[in-house]
Design a protein around this motif. Structure first.
Motif, PDB file in Angstrom:
ATOM      1  N   TRP A  83       0.869  -1.171   0.000  1.00 29.11           N
ATOM      2  CA  TRP A  83       0.000   0.000   0.000  1.00 29.11           C
ATOM      3  C   TRP A  83       0.901   1.215   0.000  1.00 29.11           C
ATOM      4  N   ASP A  84       0.312   2.381  -0.220  1.00 27.12           N
ATOM      5  CA  ASP A  84       1.103   3.602  -0.144  1.00 27.12           C
ATOM      6  C   ASP A  84       1.766   3.684   1.217  1.00 27.12           C
ATOM      7  N   GLY A  85       3.086   3.657   1.235  1.00 23.96           N
ATOM      8  CA  GLY A  85       3.789   3.814   2.498  1.00 23.96           C
ATOM      9  C   GLY A  85       3.850   2.583   3.366  1.00 23.96           C
ATOM     10  N   ILE A  86       3.387   1.440   2.854  1.00 26.47           N
ATOM     11  CA  ILE A  86       3.473   0.202   3.643  1.00 26.47           C
ATOM     12  C   ILE A  86       4.271  -0.839   2.855  1.00 26.47           C
ATOM     13  N   LEU A  87       5.373  -1.293   3.444  1.00 27.00           N
ATOM     14  CA  LEU A  87       6.219  -2.286   2.797  1.00 27.00           C
ATOM     15  C   LEU A  87       6.105  -3.617   3.524  1.00 27.00           C
ATOM     16  N   LEU A 124      16.178  -0.887   3.732  1.00 36.37           N
ATOM     17  CA  LEU A 124      16.419   0.534   3.993  1.00 36.37           C
ATOM     18  C   LEU A 124      16.386   1.331   2.689  1.00 36.37           C
ATOM     19  N   GLN A 125      16.983   0.725   1.651  1.00 37.35           N
ATOM     20  CA  GLN A 125      16.998   1.401   0.352  1.00 37.35           C
ATOM     21  C   GLN A 125      15.572   1.618  -0.151  1.00 37.35           C
ATOM     22  N   GLU A 126      14.748   0.579   0.051  1.00 34.67           N
ATOM     23  CA  GLU A 126      13.370   0.643  -0.429  1.00 34.67           C
ATOM     24  C   GLU A 126      12.549   1.638   0.389  1.00 34.67           C
ATOM     25  N   ILE A 127      12.853   1.742   1.691  1.00 31.94           N
ATOM     26  CA  ILE A 127      12.158   2.708   2.542  1.00 31.94           C
ATOM     27  C   ILE A 127      12.382   4.117   1.994  1.00 31.94           C
ATOM     28  N   VAL A 128      13.635   4.395   1.632  1.00 32.38           N
ATOM     29  CA  VAL A 128      13.950   5.720   1.101  1.00 32.38           C
ATOM     30  C   VAL A 128      13.263   5.943  -0.243  1.00 32.38           C
ATOM     31  N   SER A 129      13.421   4.959  -1.156  1.00 34.76           N
ATOM     32  CA  SER A 129      12.964   5.210  -2.528  1.00 34.76           C
ATOM     33  C   SER A 129      11.440   5.236  -2.623  1.00 34.76           C
ATOM     34  N   SER A 130      10.743   4.462  -1.775  1.00 33.10           N
ATOM     35  CA  SER A 130       9.285   4.461  -1.885  1.00 33.10           C
ATOM     36  C   SER A 130       8.635   5.369  -0.851  1.00 33.10           C
ATOM     37  N   ASN A 131       9.475   6.012  -0.031  1.00 35.60           N
ATOM     38  CA  ASN A 131       8.972   6.962   0.955  1.00 35.60           C
ATOM     39  C   ASN A 131       7.935   6.311   1.884  1.00 35.60           C
ATOM     40  N   ALA A 133      17.541  -0.325  12.634  1.00 38.00           N
ATOM     41  CA  ALA A 133      18.021   0.528  11.541  1.00 38.00           C
ATOM     42  C   ALA A 133      16.852   1.192  10.817  1.00 38.00           C
ATOM     43  N   ALA A 134      15.787   0.418  10.585  1.00 38.24           N
ATOM     44  CA  ALA A 134      14.612   0.980   9.900  1.00 38.24           C
ATOM     45  C   ALA A 134      13.973   2.069  10.759  1.00 38.24           C
ATOM     46  N   ARG A 135      13.968   1.837  12.069  1.00 38.84           N
ATOM     47  CA  ARG A 135      13.372   2.818  12.971  1.00 38.84           C
ATOM     48  C   ARG A 135      14.167   4.132  12.948  1.00 38.84           C
ATOM     49  N   LEU A 136      15.495   3.998  12.864  1.00 36.30           N
ATOM     50  CA  LEU A 136      16.343   5.193  12.821  1.00 36.30           C
ATOM     51  C   LEU A 136      16.047   6.021  11.585  1.00 36.30           C
ATOM     52  N   MET A 137      15.645   5.339  10.511  1.00 33.41           N
ATOM     53  CA  MET A 137      15.337   6.072   9.287  1.00 33.41           C
ATOM     54  C   MET A 137      13.962   6.706   9.369  1.00 33.41           C
TER      55      MET A 137
END
Lengths: 288, 131
Positions: free
Chosen positions: A170-174, A195-202, A230-234
């Protein structure tokens, strides 16, 4: 080389065609189903012919008694090569080694047909030839094992290289479905991809689904916790889903502390939580 | 002497770090932020570290202490836009960043602060005027 040994090699060279025919026949008779289809008759003949020629050549130089001498190296290489090729085609170890043993039976049969006058020398030669061919069978077996190990190693590498999919549900849910055992090198790849995907898909919600992880020990738990930290830090909220009953039991028995982390039993539960976080509601359309 | 600028937007302080940090710089930043929180009575601090490619243990820890200091002065600190490599480094170093709030970007941090009632809705409008 004794006189008898030379005589034997002479017999083999003379009856080359008979030996090859009998060898192929015995393979066809005793061979396993589908063996011919997998190699092809022409190829089988070529391999047998090459191996036989190399063997007679080596035996002609130093005799059957000296299989460990460098003159026999060409034969050993050929056996290893044929075995490796068959292993890759999917032959079992028995099917592969039977190939060499079949030749032994044929050679002894040929000697018997020549009706030797000196039975003592005949037996001595049979023993020597048996030794030589047993050695070849051993080479075939170790080549089989070696090829299999290569295949396993390659598959291991392929499994590591398998991409770790990060799915945007979903939008914003990975969702990150973890499948297979987590070791440090794999978990590092997983963390980086996430982490890369968190950044690129916002995205600011990530669901780690561990239903495909066969075993969770303290080390695996640590890897998962590190990824989540690590994901939480982002700035992304993390949740673990797919905790099977066995895994829940192991986690508690091991004393792994997951109390600070949001966990759900199923991916559906996690998705529902994610929708709640984003203030989304799924509405059942009754009119349909 | 180089200094990191601190922008005041309503009840909010925005700090954008666009260069590699060294120890003195981050010490000065800590002092400046605490002073600014006091003088402006800001309710939220947003540290945008998207330009930061590398952190060491000292700078990582300072991010935590800045958050803790502003927290006792009743301002929430958000660290936003952390690079994946930086996140991995901080986790591997085992730095405790417990008190730090994180968000993907400035926008999401403002959204969260507003949801908590920390900043007024119009402060966001001011932010747009300031752009």
């Amino acid at each position: 080389m004794s006189e008898w040994a030379e005589k034997v090699i002479g017999i083999f060279s003379n009856r080359r065609d008979d030996i090859l025919r009998m060898w192929l026949e015995s393979q066809q008779k005793n061979g396993y189903r589908g063996m011919y289809e997998r190699i092809g008759e022409r190829e089988l003949y070529r391999q047998s012919n090459d191996l036989f020629e190399a063997m007679i050549d080596a035996a002609g130089q130093v005799g059957f008694a000296s299989v460990r001498k460098p003159e026999w190296q060409a034969v050993a290489d050929l056996v290893a090569e044929i075995t490796a090729q068959r292993t890759r085609t999917g032959f079992s170890v028995m099917e592969t080694v039977t190939y060499v043993f079949a030749l032994k039976t044929v050679l002894i049969e040929i000697l018997r047909q020549e009706q030797p006058d000196d039975i003592g020398c005949f037996v001595a030669e049979v023993v020597t030839i048996t030794h030589a061919l047993d050695e070849m069978a051993l080479i075939a077996t170790s080549a089989y094992v070696k090829t299999r190990e290569e295949i396993i190693l390659r598959q291991q590498q392929e499994m590591l290289d398998l991409s770790t999919p990060v799915i945007r549900v979903w939008d914003g849910i990975l969702v990150l479905p973890l499948i297979g055992t987590l070791d440090s090198s794999r978990s590092q790849v997983i963390t980086e991809t996430l982490l890369q995907e968190i950044v690129s898909s916002n995205s600011d919600i990530a669901i780690l689904d561990i239903s495909g992880v066969p075993l969770v020990d303290t080390l695996v738990a640590q890897h998962i916790l590190k990824t989540m930290a690590a994901a939480r830090l982002m700035g992304a909220e993390c949740i673990i889903s797919g905790i099977r009953p066995e895994i829940a039991q192991t986690i508690v028995h091991l004393g792994v502390d997951l109390s600070q982390i949001k966990t759900k039993a199923t991916l559906a539960g996690a998705l529902k939580w994610a929708f709640d976080m984003r203030q989304l509601t799924v509405v059942h359309n009754a009119k349909r | 002497m180089e200094r990191i600028p601190i922008l005041k937007i309503g009840d909010l302080l925005l700090v954008t770090i666009q260069l590699d940090m060294h120890d003195q710089l981050v010490m000065d930043l800590q002092k400046d932020i605490t002073n600014m929180v006091r003088t402006t009575e800001a309710k939220g601090v947003i540290l945008d570290i998207s330009g930061l490619d590398m952190v060491d243990s000292f700078i990582g820890r300072m991010l935590g202490t800045i958050a803790a200091m502003t927290a006792v002065m009743d301002a929430h600190t958000f660290v936003v836009g952390m690079q994946p490599a930086v996140a991995i480094t901080i986790v591997e170093l085992g730095l405790p960043l417990g008190g730090v709030h994180t968000a993907l970007n400035v926008e999401k941090a403002i959204e969260r602060l507003r949801a908590w009632g920390k900043i007024e809705a119009e402060s966001d409008d001011e932010a747009h005027e300031g752009d």
